[in-house]
Design a protein around this motif. Structure first.
Motif, PDB file in Angstrom:
ATOM      1  N   TYR A 268      -0.130  -7.392  10.400  1.00  0.00           N
ATOM      2  CA  TYR A 268      -1.373  -6.959   9.749  1.00  0.00           C
ATOM      3  C   TYR A 268      -1.405  -5.444   9.621  1.00  0.00           C
ATOM      4  N   HIS A 269      -1.076  -4.753  10.684  1.00  0.00           N
ATOM      5  CA  HIS A 269      -1.132  -3.293  10.669  1.00  0.00           C
ATOM      6  C   HIS A 269       0.024  -2.674   9.881  1.00  0.00           C
ATOM      7  N   ALA A 270       1.133  -3.383   9.754  1.00  0.00           N
ATOM      8  CA  ALA A 270       2.261  -2.871   8.993  1.00  0.00           C
ATOM      9  C   ALA A 270       2.063  -3.054   7.486  1.00  0.00           C
ATOM     10  N   GLU A 271       1.216  -4.014   7.113  1.00  0.00           N
ATOM     11  CA  GLU A 271       1.006  -4.323   5.697  1.00  0.00           C
ATOM     12  C   GLU A 271       0.058  -3.322   5.054  1.00  0.00           C
ATOM     13  N   GLN A 272       0.405  -2.876   3.845  1.00  0.00           N
ATOM     14  CA  GLN A 272      -0.431  -1.922   3.115  1.00  0.00           C
ATOM     15  C   GLN A 272      -1.365  -2.606   2.120  1.00  0.00           C
ATOM     16  N   ASP A 273      -0.978  -3.769   1.622  1.00  0.00           N
ATOM     17  CA  ASP A 273      -1.751  -4.489   0.613  1.00  0.00           C
ATOM     18  C   ASP A 273      -2.905  -5.250   1.285  1.00  0.00           C
ATOM     19  N   ASP A 274      -4.130  -4.999   0.822  1.00  0.00           N
ATOM     20  CA  ASP A 274      -5.312  -5.626   1.424  1.00  0.00           C
ATOM     21  C   ASP A 274      -5.304  -7.147   1.300  1.00  0.00           C
ATOM     22  N   ILE A 275      -4.801  -7.658   0.188  1.00  0.00           N
ATOM     23  CA  ILE A 275      -4.771  -9.110  -0.005  1.00  0.00           C
ATOM     24  C   ILE A 275      -3.820  -9.756   0.989  1.00  0.00           C
TER      25      ILE A 275
END
Length: 68
Positions: A25-32
């Motif tokens: 979750y924290h590594a992902e940049q895309d909100d979706i």
């Protein structure tokens, strides 16, 4: 006013999956994609919540931020 709930008792394997989901979750940049991770985690946690309570998606997102 925050809702107070009894602490969850989850098996170690589920706790490890939760931690992996939180890192993703924290590594992902895309909100979706972040929301998809949180939804999957919410469904996983639903099995271990007391009867009559359901964690909201916003609560899972808040939990991820608090535990960062």
């Amino acid at each position: 006013m925050p809702i107070t709930r009894k602490p969850l008792e989850i098996p170690p394997a589920v706790a490890r999956q939760f931690a992996a989901d939180m890192r993703a979750y924290h590594a992902e940049q895309d909100d979706i994609r972040r929301d998809r991770i949180a939804v999957g985690t919410r469904h996983m946690l639903l099995e271990y919540t007391p009867a009559g309570t359901k964690p909201r998606l916003s609560e899972v997102n808040e939990l991820f931020e608090i535990m960062r």
